[in-house]
Motif scaffolding. Structure first.
Motif, PDB file in Angstrom:
ATOM      1  N   SER A  20      53.432  -6.596 -44.267  1.00 14.39           N
ATOM      2  CA  SER A  20      53.450  -7.892 -44.930  1.00 14.39           C
ATOM      3  C   SER A  20      52.955  -7.752 -46.378  1.00 14.39           C
ATOM      4  N   ALA A  21      53.079  -8.849 -47.126  1.00 16.65           N
ATOM      5  CA  ALA A  21      52.636  -8.833 -48.535  1.00 16.65           C
ATOM      6  C   ALA A  21      51.128  -8.621 -48.633  1.00 16.65           C
ATOM      7  N   GLN A  22      50.371  -9.152 -47.712  1.00 22.43           N
ATOM      8  CA  GLN A  22      48.924  -8.959 -47.731  1.00 22.43           C
ATOM      9  C   GLN A  22      48.559  -7.509 -47.494  1.00 22.43           C
ATOM     10  N   GLN A  23      49.239  -6.894 -46.555  1.00 20.31           N
ATOM     11  CA  GLN A  23      48.976  -5.486 -46.284  1.00 20.31           C
ATOM     12  C   GLN A  23      49.368  -4.608 -47.462  1.00 20.31           C
ATOM     13  N   GLU A  24      50.483  -4.946 -48.104  1.00 19.09           N
ATOM     14  CA  GLU A  24      50.893  -4.165 -49.271  1.00 19.09           C
ATOM     15  C   GLU A  24      49.839  -4.298 -50.404  1.00 19.09           C
TER      16      GLU A  24
END
Length: 307
Positions: A20-24
């Motif tokens: 996800s964008a948060q993980q990236e």
């Protein structure tokens, strides 16, 4: 999840799925932190501090950060850069205002040859009522290329005599002679060029200096004493005139007013004032060799006369 559904989402078989964008963002910050730690040494940062809770604190901005990456991102931000510029400007101003360190002057040690000769002249100006002193100090063996110096010293600077606020000291110094001082009144000195001057004569090796004191206030404000004019000289005979002066021709002595008869008041007297008594005339003294005359006997009473 079936094989087709996994392919539809873009993931390979056996993978954990798409991040996800948060993980990236977490992965990107971690990579930046490791890269920054390789180039920046936080141990040398004066504003980096880790508190007892394990958090990182910025001493300059007073902010808290969870990890090194967050702190490094803060150091590149606008707030931290502005605080750094303010701190540099304040330190530069304080450094310019600080006084320069004083350099110690090396004391010159010379062998003294004694005291110089001097003359002091006292002067007084009757018009301005000012007193002045003229000092003439002789330095026949003064060092080449030097000139005598002078200065005024307060009575509280010296330790030889008891301090007296009514006096001050005037010092003269020249190498290799000893310093001499004169005790003068503690009055205000006139600093004008016509009154206060000093001169060094290279030919006679004499240092001259004149100081003029201001007149006291009571003498400045005191009016001049004016004497009364002399009384007019009345014309009179030669006996009444001053000795050595010839009588002036054509002038007559003043005629005194006539005396009033006995028992009458003088002319011009107010009414009610009794007339003056006649003057007492003592009896004439008897001639030499005769006894003094006895006074007449008192009159007898009438009864004694009938008997």
């Amino acid at each position: 999840m079936s094989f087709l559904s996994a392919r539809e989402h873009g993931a390979k078989p056996g993978s954990g799925g798409v991040a996800s964008a948060q993980q990236e963002g977490i992965d990107r910050r971690e990579r930046l932190r490791r890269l920054a730690l390789e180039t920046i040494d936080l141990a040398k940062d004066p504003y980096y501090m880790r508190n007892h809770l394990g958090q990182i604190e910025c001493r300059l901005c007073l902010t808290l950060h969870n990890n090194e990456g967050n702190y490094l991102a803060h150091t590149q931000g606008k707030r931290h850069q502005q605080n750094l510029a303010k701190r540099a400007a304040r330190e530069a101003a304080e450094k310019a205002a600080a006084p320069a360190p004083q350099r110690r002057v090396q004391i010159k040690k010379t062998v003294k040859i004694g005291r110089p000769g001097y003359r002091v002249t006292k002067q007084y100006d009757q018009e301005t009522r000012q007193r002045s002193l003229l000092f003439q100090v002789e330095y026949p063996e003064i060092e080449e290329g030097t000139k005598p110096r002078h200065r005024f010293m307060s009575a509280y600077e010296q330790k030889l005599e008891t301090a007296d606020k009514n006096y001050q000291y005037l010092l003269f110094a020249a190498e290799p002679y000893e310093v001499i001082g004169f005790k003068v009144p503690n009055a205000e000195v006139v600093k004008q060029e016509d009154y206060f001057y000093s001169h060094w004569d290279h030919d006679t090796h004499t240092y001259s200096m004149q100081i003029v004191f201001k007149a006291p206030r009571e003498q400045q404000q005191a009016p001049a004493v004016l004497l009364p004019p002399p009384p007019p000289v009345l014309p009179g005979p030669a006996a009444l005139q001053a000795p050595g002066l010839a009588p002036q021709p054509g002038l007559r002595p003043p005629v005194p007013p006539p005396m009033p008869p006995l028992g009458l008041p003088p002319p011009g007297a107010p009414p009610g004032i009794p007339p003056p008594r006649p003057p007492f005339i003592p009896p004439a003294a008897p001639p030499a060799g005769q006894p003094p005359a006895l006074p007449p006997p008192p009159p007898m009473p009438p009864a004694a006369a009938a008997a």
